[in-house]
Design a protein around this motif. Structure first.
Motif, PDB file in Angstrom:
ATOM      1  N   ILE A 113       0.848  -1.203   0.000  1.00 50.24           N
ATOM      2  CA  ILE A 113       0.000   0.000   0.000  1.00 50.24           C
ATOM      3  C   ILE A 113       0.883   1.253   0.000  1.00 50.24           C
ATOM      4  O   ILE A 113       0.642   2.205  -0.748  1.00 50.24           O
ATOM      5  N   ARG A 114       1.925   1.240   0.830  1.00 47.12           N
ATOM      6  CA  ARG A 114       2.807   2.428   0.889  1.00 47.12           C
ATOM      7  C   ARG A 114       3.495   2.656  -0.452  1.00 47.12           C
ATOM      8  O   ARG A 114       3.720   3.786  -0.874  1.00 47.12           O
ATOM      9  N   ARG A 115       3.827   1.572  -1.130  1.00 49.71           N
ATOM     10  CA  ARG A 115       4.477   1.707  -2.444  1.00 49.71           C
ATOM     11  C   ARG A 115       3.486   2.293  -3.460  1.00 49.71           C
ATOM     12  O   ARG A 115       3.809   3.204  -4.218  1.00 49.71           O
ATOM     13  N   LEU A 116       2.259   1.774  -3.440  1.00 50.77           N
ATOM     14  CA  LEU A 116       1.247   2.243  -4.394  1.00 50.77           C
ATOM     15  C   LEU A 116       0.821   3.683  -4.104  1.00 50.77           C
ATOM     16  O   LEU A 116       0.384   4.412  -4.992  1.00 50.77           O
ATOM     17  N   TRP A 117       0.945   4.070  -2.861  1.00 53.83           N
ATOM     18  CA  TRP A 117       0.463   5.373  -2.382  1.00 53.83           C
ATOM     19  C   TRP A 117       1.018   6.538  -3.205  1.00 53.83           C
ATOM     20  O   TRP A 117       0.336   7.539  -3.441  1.00 53.83           O
ATOM     21  N   ALA A 118       2.258   6.375  -3.643  1.00 54.44           N
ATOM     22  CA  ALA A 118       2.913   7.464  -4.388  1.00 54.44           C
ATOM     23  C   ALA A 118       2.134   7.812  -5.658  1.00 54.44           C
ATOM     24  O   ALA A 118       2.201   8.944  -6.158  1.00 54.44           O
ATOM     25  N   ALA A 119       1.339   6.852  -6.171  1.00 57.54           N
ATOM     26  CA  ALA A 119       0.630   7.063  -7.439  1.00 57.54           C
ATOM     27  C   ALA A 119      -0.780   7.626  -7.252  1.00 57.54           C
ATOM     28  O   ALA A 119      -1.510   7.812  -8.235  1.00 57.54           O
ATOM     29  N   ARG A 120      -1.166   7.933  -6.006  1.00 58.83           N
ATOM     30  CA  ARG A 120      -2.546   8.409  -5.806  1.00 58.83           C
ATOM     31  C   ARG A 120      -2.715   9.773  -6.473  1.00 58.83           C
ATOM     32  O   ARG A 120      -1.855  10.651  -6.339  1.00 58.83           O
ATOM     33  N   PRO A 121      -3.826   9.961  -7.197  1.00 55.84           N
ATOM     34  CA  PRO A 121      -3.984  11.228  -7.900  1.00 55.84           C
ATOM     35  C   PRO A 121      -4.454  12.371  -6.995  1.00 55.84           C
ATOM     36  O   PRO A 121      -4.241  13.536  -7.311  1.00 55.84           O
ATOM     37  N   ASP A 122      -5.105  12.037  -5.871  1.00 48.46           N
ATOM     38  CA  ASP A 122      -5.721  13.064  -5.030  1.00 48.46           C
ATOM     39  C   ASP A 122      -4.923  13.193  -3.734  1.00 48.46           C
ATOM     40  O   ASP A 122      -4.957  12.299  -2.884  1.00 48.46           O
TER      41      ASP A 122
END
Ligand code: SR1
Ligand code: MG
Length: 415
Positions: free
Chosen positions: A308-317
């Motif tokens: 989740i922390r890795r994917l977090w960087a890609a959040r658009p908002d």
């Protein structure tokens, strides 16, 4: 029971495959060996293999609950929820599910890869086999679904449409009743050994526990966080060994999928690890195996959190700040402990029990049941202060030690 579609048999499967364009060429139906192997609670499962070794697996929804029979009708449309869960995972974590070949909505049949040589994880855990790394893969599976189907990754309109589309009321109702309500009342779906009855009575008369189970049920029914698997127990995971000796995993059976709380999936896995740990304890399995089992919850949680922390960087908002993530993860971990407790209690005293506990000799069964119930009750009531899977494991250790030393009575004294 009257129904408007034809139920498959091993004899009719080859002709069915021939009649289904989407399945053309996958197997040679003239040399097909077909076996119905469904050992779950709901469906028919046909594994098929032709003379050249090509395979396919078909899963057909019956119009009733297989475990109970025609007296319990259940919508075969559940196959649509499973298809949705498989399609989402095929996009996000294709390496963690069987290859998915499509759904026949009229005959309520799913087609997927026949995982030849793979086995259900629960059975392997029961027999004392180690599959290193599988628990982490499960954490990654949950993380990808949790992030990529939620408001963390998608536009809010998109999420609302998906929430509506993924509604799965009949299957959710099963969970609501069987996991959160029936174990805590006198209900014909429950059963347990006489020696376990005092522990069950203690659970049912614990007002704090009942209120916390109510809170967890409320969260399950109202927190549409992400598309979740909905039934992620160790029987929903197939495992094999890779060439390097580590384990590989394929998650199956997402027919309970809907937009729900992310902690429910993690909790389901942790609750089933608890059953496996109790089994290993009462059977006095080697320390090395017990230590490995004791690390599974950490492995799943840590993999979930880091993915989740890795994917977090890609959040658009960026409304969703890093600090928000810390708070959300802590909440999911606490929810997971509570859901784990509810899932574990149900698997010991409610309908659809688990072989981890059920196949034990009587005396060991009673002790394992007491260990699971007592541990689970504490996870539910003290999840906020426990807060981490590590602290939850400590509860198991101390309950197991006391029950093994002093018998089932120890589980009641502590409640
Ligand atoms: C009546 S269905 C019983 C159970 O089977 C599935 O595996 C789910 O866990 C469900 O609760
Ligand atoms: Mg299932």
């Amino acid at each position: 029971m009257a129904h408007d579609y034809e139920i498959l048999t091993p004899e009719t499967v080859p002709a069915y495959i021939d009649s289904n364009e989407a399945l053309t060429g996958l197997v040679d139906t003239t040399t097909l060996d077909v076996a119905e192997v469904g050992d779950g609670n709901l469906n028919l499962v046909f594994v098929c293999r032709d003379a050249t070794g090509n395979g396919i697996c078909l899963k057909q929804s019956l119009p009733y609950v297989r475990l109970v029979g025609e007296a319990w009708p259940l919508t075969p449309e559940r196959v649509i929820a499973e298809a949705r869960g498989l399609a989402a995972a095929a996009e996000l974590v294709p390496h963690l599910i069987p290859s998915y070949y499509g759904v026949d909505e009229e005959r309520h049949v799913l087609a997927m890869e026949n995982l030849m040589g793979w086995e259900i994880w629960r059975g392997k855990l029961n027999d004392g086999y180690v599959h290193r790394g599988v628990a982490a893969l499960i954490g990654q599976y949950v993380a990808h679904l949790a992030f990529s189907t939620s408001v963390f990754a998608l536009d809010q309109m998109e999420v609302k449409e998906r929430v509506a589309e993924a509604i799965n009321p009949e299957l959710c109702r099963i969970t609501e009743d069987l996991v959160f309500t029936e174990p805590y009342i006198d209900h014909s779906n429950n059963s347990f050994a006489d020696e376990v009855a005092p522990v069950v009575t203690a659970l049912r008369s614990d007002d704090t526990l009942r209120a916390e189970v109510g809170m967890l049920k409320y969260t399950f029914m109202t927190a549409a966080e992400a598309l979740i698997h909905g039934d992620l127990h160790t029987g929903s995971v197939m495992v094999s060994l890779k060439g390097d000796g580590s384990g590989d995993a394929r998650v199956i059976d997402p027919e309970f999928a809907f937009y729900g709380p992310v902690g429910f999936d993690i909790g389901a896995v942790l609750g089933n690890y608890l059953a496996a740990m109790a089994r290993a304890e009462v059977l006095d399995r080697p320390t090395e195996f017990k230590d490995w089992l004791g690390g599974l919850a950490h492995e799943t949680w840590d993999a979930f959190e880091s993915e989740i922390r890795r994917l977090w960087a890609a959040r658009p908002d960026t409304t969703w700040t890093d600090s928000f993530l810390d708070t959300w993860l802590a909440k999911v971990q606490r929810d997971s402990l509570g859901f784990a407790g509810c899932k574990a209690v149900r698997r010991v005293i409610g309908l659809a029990k688990v072989s981890d506990i059920e196949t034990l000799p009587h005396d060991e069964h009673v002790r394992a049941a007491a260990i699971v119930l007592r541990t689970a009750a504490t996870w539910i009531t003290q999840r906020d202060t426990l807060a981490t899977v590590g602290a939850a494991n400590d509860v198991f250790e101390s309950v197991a030690e006391r029950v093994m030393a002093r018998g089932v009575a120890a589980a009641i004294e502590e409640m």
